[in-house]
Structures are given as structure tokens and as C-alpha cells.
Enzyme design. Structure first.
Site, PDB file in Angstrom:
ATOM      1  N   PHE A  67       0.862  -1.179   0.000  1.00 59.44           N
ATOM      2  CA  PHE A  67       0.000   0.000   0.000  1.00 59.44           C
ATOM      3  C   PHE A  67       0.894   1.224   0.000  1.00 59.44           C
ATOM      4  O   PHE A  67       1.649   1.452   0.938  1.00 59.44           O
ATOM      5  CB  PHE A  67      -0.938   0.060   1.209  1.00 59.44           C
ATOM      6  CG  PHE A  67      -1.822   1.275   1.141  1.00 59.44           C
ATOM      7  CD1 PHE A  67      -3.021   1.245   0.454  1.00 59.44           C
ATOM      8  CD2 PHE A  67      -1.426   2.480   1.703  1.00 59.44           C
ATOM      9  CE1 PHE A  67      -3.821   2.384   0.331  1.00 59.44           C
ATOM     10  CE2 PHE A  67      -2.215   3.630   1.584  1.00 59.44           C
ATOM     11  CZ  PHE A  67      -3.414   3.565   0.902  1.00 59.44           C
ATOM     12  N   LYS A 123       2.588  11.071   7.117  1.00 57.01           N
ATOM     13  CA  LYS A 123       1.763  10.828   8.301  1.00 57.01           C
ATOM     14  C   LYS A 123       2.257  11.564   9.555  1.00 57.01           C
ATOM     15  O   LYS A 123       1.970  12.741   9.702  1.00 57.01           O
ATOM     16  CB  LYS A 123       1.588   9.331   8.505  1.00 57.01           C
ATOM     17  CG  LYS A 123       0.722   8.734   7.375  1.00 57.01           C
ATOM     18  CD  LYS A 123       0.139   7.370   7.692  1.00 57.01           C
ATOM     19  CE  LYS A 123      -0.935   7.011   6.667  1.00 57.01           C
ATOM     20  NZ  LYS A 123      -0.544   5.982   5.718  1.00 57.01           N
ATOM     21  N   ASP A 129       9.454   2.966   1.935  1.00 55.69           N
ATOM     22  CA  ASP A 129       8.257   3.762   2.222  1.00 55.69           C
ATOM     23  C   ASP A 129       7.980   3.644   3.716  1.00 55.69           C
ATOM     24  O   ASP A 129       7.388   2.672   4.183  1.00 55.69           O
ATOM     25  CB  ASP A 129       7.074   3.269   1.397  1.00 55.69           C
ATOM     26  CG  ASP A 129       5.799   4.099   1.673  1.00 55.69           C
ATOM     27  OD1 ASP A 129       5.818   4.901   2.630  1.00 55.69           O
ATOM     28  OD2 ASP A 129       4.813   3.921   0.934  1.00 55.69           O
TER      29      ASP A 129
HETATM   30  C1  LIG Z   1      -0.779   6.033   4.232  1.00 52.86           C
HETATM   31  C2  LIG Z   1       0.342   5.561   3.402  1.00 52.86           C
HETATM   32  C3  LIG Z   1       0.677   6.194   2.193  1.00 52.86           C
HETATM   33  C4  LIG Z   1      -0.165   7.290   1.586  1.00 52.86           C
HETATM   34  O1  LIG Z   1      -0.231   8.417   2.405  1.00 52.86           O
HETATM   35  P1  LIG Z   1      -1.395   9.501   2.144  1.00 52.86           P
HETATM   36  O2  LIG Z   1      -0.989  10.643   3.016  1.00 52.86           O
HETATM   37  O3  LIG Z   1      -2.676   8.867   2.565  1.00 52.86           O
HETATM   38  O4  LIG Z   1      -1.368   9.835   0.704  1.00 52.86           O
HETATM   39  C5  LIG Z   1       1.788   5.753   1.512  1.00 52.86           C
HETATM   40  N1  LIG Z   1       2.517   4.733   1.979  1.00 52.86           N
HETATM   41  C6  LIG Z   1       2.233   4.098   3.120  1.00 52.86           C
HETATM   42  C7  LIG Z   1       3.101   2.984   3.587  1.00 52.86           C
HETATM   43  C8  LIG Z   1       1.123   4.475   3.865  1.00 52.86           C
HETATM   44  O5  LIG Z   1       0.803   3.811   4.977  1.00 52.86           O
END
Ligand SMILES: *Cc1c(COP(=O)(O)O)cnc(C)c1O
Length: 425
Positions: free
Chosen positions: A157, A271, A242
Site C-alpha cells: 500500500f 503521516k 516507504d
Molecule cells: C498512508 C500511506 C501512504 C499514503 O499516504 P497519504 O498521506 O494517505 O497519501 C503511503 N505509503 C504508506 C506505507 C502508507 O501507509
């Protein structure tokens, strides 16, 4: 068009309807149905707790997917945000401002990299990472024009843009949104041999989550990240971690890759970087990678704005001492121990790293959502993912006794579901 009798707001109510049911009806009618929220209507929050429009209190065990790592209304973050609100909020990157330099220097130092590309959302950080990796591939690695590929993981994700959902394997996330951006190859998560086999001379990056959050807090085998690191170093490929959800103290370290002793080439952060106040994300890497971006080649109106940078500086300052990481580690050990008591008693598996846990509920007892609904009725906010998995990621300000209470409630919910279904455990 609005139907007769549709819920409406009045100017006097400041756009707020009265009861939770009225709120839910208004949202159901006027907001796109891209979420199916639990029937909780929050009005305020402090620390690990959220209060709804009727004064009911809930222990927030999701923390906005780790965006609220430091708790709701964290005083340090709020003070920084308030001070900046009164000074300067936005000029765009067309001009300089006094918050950008200290923010990027502080964040770079925190994660041990030379340069920072500030963006807003996590998806933008991922998109930016993809662009930078491709450009690096053509300009530095020497990949033939148009041929760059990036190796990604099954079950990933990384956000919701068309390119990102194009390399998701979740039919819900990608269905109906094609055609997609080419140039991605998917391998099983945790399988170093598959990564090695997928990499070729045109591979510019391996993109992975050090822990797959949305997939259910999947922690890969201990050897996986070191293996990927070795493959990337040997083949001249960027390792992109990520850490949008796993980073910034959630797992007990500043970065989740640090548990494996691994240094990635590129970190994607988001985040928690926004302190629960504003969206702040970043691509962080050394100058030999981020240096491929020159003026006019990438940008964002809001990326790196003064308010975001001031909030980001406060977050970086809070993480610099290591106390939050240590707290997450200690609380996580406690939570993990308590959750493991439930294995065999309605729970089939628990996975955790730091204060972040995926709990697989015995599908015979009910869906993850049913468990989440029952917990919400008892004042605990958690989120299901993928069928019968529930995910726990409370703000790091939570107290051990509050975690105990939440686990006790979960145990009780599972026991009642078991009794109801005639299930013996
Ligand atoms: C939440 C998330 C994203 C996307 O972040 P948004 O601020 O919702 O666009 C990307 N990578 C990971 C691992 C995430 O948990």
C-alpha cells in the site's frame, strides 16, 4: 440534487448538525462514499482520547494510521503551529521563507541523509520517489530512455494516485482506474530471491514498506531487508523504503529499517511528520539521488510551506532525543505480551513491531469490522483491514493501563462472540 427532507446544516450551527445520527446522515448524503466509517462522530481530541459530539469518550487505538503518533492536540506541536499561524503560512516555493532551511536540515540529520524534498501527502512522497528514481536511472545509472522499471511488493500500500494504484494488487484499490503507468514488477513480499530475479539492467529501484501496514502489519522475515539492501548495492539499484506509516517512532525506532541494521537510499516519510495537524511528507536521500531534480522539474504549491515546515520542525525536534522511540518500544512490548495471551482465545495470530500490532481474529467468530463495531460501543477505536485482521496503533502517549483496558475489552468482545457462535476455544 438534495432530496426533500435531506439533513441540512444551518449557518448558526457552524455547519455542524446535532446528533451523531444526523451527522452520519449528512455525510452519507453529501460526502462521496469512498469510506465506510464506524458510527463515531468525533468533536475533540486530547492525547490518546477522542470525544464525540455527545460527550462520549473513545480511546483512539488507530491514531489516524500513525499520523497522530504524538497524540491529539500535542502541546509542543500545537504551540509551533499556533506561533507560525500568526506569522506566515504560505508563500509557495517561488520565494524563500525562514522555516524551510531549518526543517530540511533537521529532518535530513534525523534520518542521516543530505537532502529533503518536502511534499504534502504520503502518496505525493511516493510519486515523487518514483519520479526521482526514474530520473536517477536515466541520468546517473544510464538506463536507456523509457526503459526504467521499479520492483514493488505484493500486498503493498503506497497511496491512491493512478500510478500508485496501478502497481497495487488490491482489486478494490485499482479496479476501474486503468489504464495504468507501466514500468513496475511485483514480487512476493519477504522473498529476497524473487527480488534478485526481478532486478535487471533497467531496474532503477526496489520500493517496499519495511513493515506492510495496510496489509495487516506484516513484518517480513529478518533476513529480507538486509537481502534487498545487498541486491540493490550489488546491482546499482535504489532501495526506497516507504516509511510513511512505519517511520518516526511507531516501531520503536526512528525508521523501521533500523531494526534490520539497514540503510535505504531513499526514505519516504509522511503521516506523523505532520504532527496530526497538517499533511507533511518528504522524500529524503543523499545529494547524488535528489540532486537529479533541477528547477522546474518537480514541485508543489503547498509542499514545504511555512506552516508545514514549522510543524515538521517541532516533530523532528521531538524525535531527536529518542524518548518517543523508546516509549513506543516499551509500550509495544507490553501490548504484544498482552495480545499474545489472546492467541487461541479468539485470536489466531498476532504480529507486532513497536506499538503497532496486527491481530488476526478467528474468522469463525466474526469479521474484523464486527469486532471494531463492538469495541467502538465500548469506547475503543480500532480499524479492521483485510477481512478479520484488526490493527492497533495507538498514539504513543497512551498509558500501559489504557492498553490493558483495551486488550481486556477485546478479550471480552471475543469471548462474547465465541459464546454467541457456540464456538469453543
Ligand atoms: C498512508 C500511506 C501512504 C499514503 O499516504 P497519504 O498521506 O494517505 O497519501 C503511503 N505509503 C504508506 C506505507 C502508507 O501507509
Amino acid at each position: 440534487m438534495l432530496h426533500v427532507g435531506a439533513p441540512r446544516t444551518s449557518p448558526e450551527s457552524g455547519g455542524r448538525a446535532a446528533s451523531p445520527a444526523a451527522h452520519a446522515a449528512l455525510v452519507d448524503q453529501r460526502a462521496a462514499h469512498n469510506y465506510a466509517p464506524l458510527p463515531v462522530v468525533a468533536a475533540s481530541g486530547e492525547g490518546a482520547w477522542v470525544t464525540d459530539v455527545e460527550g462520549r469518550r473513545y480511546l483512539d487505538c488507530l491514531a489516524a494510521y500513525s499520523a497522530v503518533n504524538f497524540g491529539h492536540a500535542n502541546p509542543t506541536v500545537l504551540a509551533a503551529a499556533r506561533a507560525q499561524l500568526d506569522r506566515l503560512t504560505l508563500v509557495s516555493r517561488a520565494f524563500g521563507h525562514d522555516q524551510l532551511g531549518p526543517f530540511v536540515a533537521g529532518l535530513g540529520d534525523l534520518v542521516g541523509k543530505e537532502m529533503v524534498l518536502p511534499m504534502n501527502t504520503g502518496a505525493e512522497a511516493v510519486e515523487s520517489g518514483v519520479k526521482v528514481a526514474r530520473k536517477w536511472g536515466y541520468e546517473v545509472k544510464g538506463v536507456a530512455p523509457g526503459r526504467a522499471n521499479i520492483v514493488v511488493m505484493a500486498g503493498n500500500f503506497h497511496g491512491r494516485t493512478t500510478t500508485i494504484v496501478g502497481f497495487s494488487d488490491d482489486p478494490e484499490a485499482r479496479g476501474g482506474y486503468g489504464p495504468f503507468t507501466p514500468g513496475f514488477r511485483t514480487v512476493p513480499y519477504g522473498d529476497g530471491a524473487a527480488v534478485a530475479a526481478a532486478v535487471d539492467e533497467d531496474t532503477v529501484a526496489v520500493l517496499l514498506e519495511p513493515v506492510q501496514g495496510e496489509a495487516g502489519v506484516i513484518v517480513p522475515p529478518a533476513r529480507f531487508l538486509p537481502e534487498v539492501r545487498e541486491i540493490c548495492t550489488r546491482e546499482g539499484v535504489l532501495m526506497i523504503a516507504d516509511e510513511v506509516q512505519s517511520g518516526l517512532a511507531r516501531t520503536g525506532r526512528t525508521l523501521a529499517v533500523q531494526h534490520s541494521g539497514v540503510v535505504a537510499d531513499v526514505y519516504l516519510l509522511g503521516k506523523a511528520l505532520g504532527g496530526g495537524v497538517v499533511p507533511v511528507s518528504a522524500v529524503v536521500a543523499d545529494a547524488d539521488v535528489l540532486g537529479v531534480l533541477r528547477p522546474g522539474q518537480h514541485g508543489s504549491t503547498f509542499g514545504g510551506n511555512p506552516l508545514a515546515c514549522a510543524v515538521g520542525r517541532a516533530v523532528v525536534g521531538m524525535l531527536a532525543g529518542g524518548e518517543w522511540q523508546e516509549r513506543a518500544r516499551r509500550l509495544g512490548e507490553h501490548l504484544d505480551g498482552r495480545l499474545r495471551e489472546l492467541v487461541g482465545a479468539g485470536v489466531t495470530a498476532v504480529r507486532s513491531l513497536g506499538l503497532w500490532a496486527g491481530v488476526d481474529v478467528d474468522p469463525g467468530l466474526g469479521t474484523g469490522r464486527e469486532v471494531c463495531l463492538a469495541l467502538a460501543e465500548r469506547g475503543i477505536l480500532v480499524k479492521d483491514t483485510h477481512g478479520s485482521t484488526i490493527r492497533l496503533a495507538p498514539p504513543l502517549v497512551v498509558e500501559p493501563a489504557e492498553l490493558d483496558w483495551a486488550v481486556d475489552q477485546l478479550a471480552d468482545v471475543l469471548a462474547r462472540l465465541a459464546a454467541h457462535s457456540g464456538h469453543r476455544s
